[in-house]
Design a protein around this motif. Structure first.
Motif: not given
Length: 653
Positions: A562-576
């Motif tokens: 998704g958008s930069p906001l969504k991506r950066d918001g998930s970068y270290h919130q589960g992402t492997v």
């Protein structure tokens, strides 16, 4: 061998999920999807590092081929290129002529069009902004014409080009060499021996980059084509093309390719295992020049430069595990020259901008890299004379305090953080929002600080500074005592992730606590170490790395996009994160010893399939936390390759 057959190559949505990259030791590259359809702004046949290792320019986006044969009803054209335009329009769809793609030393393609079977190989010349494209006519019942149309982007690698007067249309073609300066400053040469050239300048509009669209960014580009090259070929013919920022008039593509082939073969150090060979080749892509006689490590392709943290984590695997000790020495020297206020640069920037120092852990990883360098090389003279004074400066600054409120507090632990700053490796930030601020005392920072003190003390002792070494060791013991008192979450049975600025412990289940076990000098051993390892295995482990947050956490995000906001918001919130398999394997070994080496081998072997997806022959930066663990982020990440390779070599797999 890494390969894809016609079934995958003819399936457009599946084929564009796989990419290739070749690099040049300067920070530049040649890259695309395996069917030649550019899906990123970063894809290009020649992306030149104009001021190595930075300031990359996407100079030549692509070179599309057309085979023209004769028939009873006249000429028949087979367009081998593949491009995506708006409304999912694929034109031409040359991937239908692709029979096979493989990656061993180089990416190679095989086409069949009518009675012609053509192979293509792409390589880059080391330490030059030069791409080679080599064709061989494997079969042809009669002579045919090969037409080649170059598409010029001539823009910074982060931007996109659009039709306008900013690019120069004029070009010349003499003695087999095409030359233009599309932006008025940068030379583009294309040497095609035996070809003719028709000057037909025109803009081709709205190339659609699907990955950029998925990333929530602008995703359409216009490219300028100056004209078309034509050459007559027949069975058995070979054609070598040189694409460069320097005049190739006196150069031969085949000889340049053979030299690069021998260079790559020399890197393999007699490794016969296919996976290890690919890891050695992948490792080579990240080690690049910095200045006249120094080296550095590109953190990841396609958009990173050299980062202090990434470089120091990656150095043991990329350099020491491959026997590139001199490169390691040059990298350590390069960063020593950039230390400021006791801190290693977080990253070097493009456009001659000053380095950034916004990190707490990169400096501490420098101690680990030096410790492992010394263990591998026994080069005490270099370490003690050139690096030890730098390390002393670093330790002194951390005790008295440096940037971003980084300082040692009364319990000898290391405090770091200011509002609005991201200082650990979990460094996602969107505007003023720091996603995982981790202000205070992050768990892995304490483990790194303890190791830095222990390593510094060892070096002081080697330098016959016994009293100084004893004082530093006393500080290290205080760190260990304070850590054990503050960080153990007795109720949950694992370590807190951070003790925040108010002294409140954060019970988030993250992989950072692994470093209290995995580093050369562990802070925890025995039952507590085993308990940590058990819960990380149960909640965070996947075959391609460790989740950055446990699935049961309300902040957990299973798919990165998704958008930069969504991506950066998930970068270290589960992402492997793939690189975490290294410390995970270290922790398993520290807890279980030689008896668990087979278990570690199974974990490493289970990761091997990843070489044949995403960036073929390399390791992706991140993957989705949820099945099917789709590769995301950079298609080639230094520390992902490095940690895999380090474990393979250290465990003698």
């Amino acid at each position: 061998m890494l390969q894809k057959d016609k079934t995958i190559l003819s399936d457009f949505p599946e084929a564009i999920r796989h990419e290739w990259i070749e690099t040049n030791g300067l920070g530049g590259w040649s890259s695309s999807s395996i069917i030649g359809c550019n899906t990123r702004r970063y894809h290009g046949l020649l992306v030149a590092a104009t001021k190595p290792p930075a300031e990359r320019m996407n100079l030549l986006s692509k070179l599309d081929e057309t085979i023209i044969t004769n028939s009873s009803v006249g000429p028949v054209s087979y367009e081998l290129g593949t491009n995506l335009y708006p409304n999912n329009t694929i034109h031409p769809n040359g991937n239908k002529y692709l029979q096979h793609f493989s990656k061993e030393l180089f990416p190679q393609w095989n086409y069949r069009a009518g009675h012609v079977r053509l192979s293509k190989t792409i390589a880059m010349v080391q330490n030059e902004n030069t791409t080679l494209v080599l064709y061989k006519v494997e079969e042809a019942t009669e002579p045919f014409t090969l037409e080649l149309r170059p598409f010029v982007a001539a823009r910074g690698y982060h931007s996109l080009q659009h039709e306008g007067p900013q690019l120069q249309w004029n070009a010349e073609f003499e003695n087999d060499v095409f030359h233009t300066m599309p932006d008025g400053e940068t030379n583009l040469f294309i040497k095609i021996s035996g070809a003719t050239y028709q000057h037909q300048p025109a803009w081709f509009n709205r190339f659609h980059y699907s990955v950029e669209q998925y990333r929530g960014l602008d995703f359409e580009e216009d490219l300028l084509s100056h004209g078309v090259f034509s050459i007559q070929l027949q069975k058995g013919d070979s054609l070598g093309i040189i694409i460069s920022t320097t005049d190739p008039s006196d150069k031969d593509a085949t000889l340049l390719f053979q030299k690069e082939e021998q260079r790559k073969l020399s890197l393999l150090n007699n490794n016969t295992d296919d996976v290890t060979k690919q890891l050695f080749l992948a490792a080579d892509q990240f080690i690049v020049k910095r200045g006249d006689d120094l080296k550095t490590i590109i953190a990841g392709y396609h958009w990173f430069t050299d980062w202090g943290r990434d470089t120091m984590i990656a150095l043991p695997g990329l350099c020491l595990s491959t026997g590139r000790y001199n490169d390691a020495k040059k990298i350590l020297s390069a960063f020593a020259q950039s230390v400021s206020m006791g801190m290693l640069p977080n990253r070097f920037q493009d456009n001659n901008e000053p380095p950034e120092y916004n990190n707490v852990d990169g400096t501490l990883w420098y101690f680990i890299a030096i410790h492992k360098y010394l263990a591998a090389t026994a080069d005490e003279e270099f370490v003690l004379s050139e690096l030890l004074p730098v390390l002393k400066e670093m330790i002194d600054w951390h005790f008295k305090g440096t940037r971003y409120n980084i300082h040692v507090i009364e319990d000898c632990l290391l405090y770091a953080g200011e509002k609005g700053q991201q200082l650990t490796w979990m460094d996602a930030r969107i505007g003023d929002w720091v996603v995982t601020p981790r202000m205070g005392k992050p768990v892995e920072v304490q483990a790194l600080w303890y190791n830095a003190l222990r390593i510094f003390a060892d070096l002081l002792r080697k330098n016959k500074q016994e009293e100084d070494a004893a004082m530093v060791e006393l500080s290290a013991e205080k760190v260990k005592h304070s850590f054990e008192t503050l960080f153990w979450n007795k109720q949950a049975g694992y370590l807190y992730d951070v003790i925040d600025e108010e002294g409140t412990p954060d019970p988030s289940l993250r992989p950072n606590q692994l470093f209290a076990i995995s580093l050369p000098f562990p802070l925890l051993e025995g039952e507590k170490a085993k308990a940590i390892l058990d819960i990380i295995t149960r909640e965070l482990y996947t075959p391609v790395g460790l989740r950055s947050l446990a699935r049961g956490d309300e902040r957990y995000v299973g798919v990165y996009g998704g958008s930069p906001l969504k991506r950066d918001g998930s970068y270290h919130q589960g992402t492997v994160w793939t690189w975490l398999l290294g410390p995970y394997a270290d922790a398993i070994y520290k807890v279980g010893g030689d008896e668990v080496k087979e278990k570690i081998k199974q974990i490493i072997d289970a990761f091997a399939y990843h070489l044949n997806e995403g960036g073929i022959g390399s390791v992706s930066e991140i993957v989705d936390a949820d099945n099917p663990h789709t590769p995301r982020g950079c298609v080639a990440q230094a520390w992902g390759v490095a940690e895999w390779l380090r474990i393979v070599k250290e465990m003698h797999f």
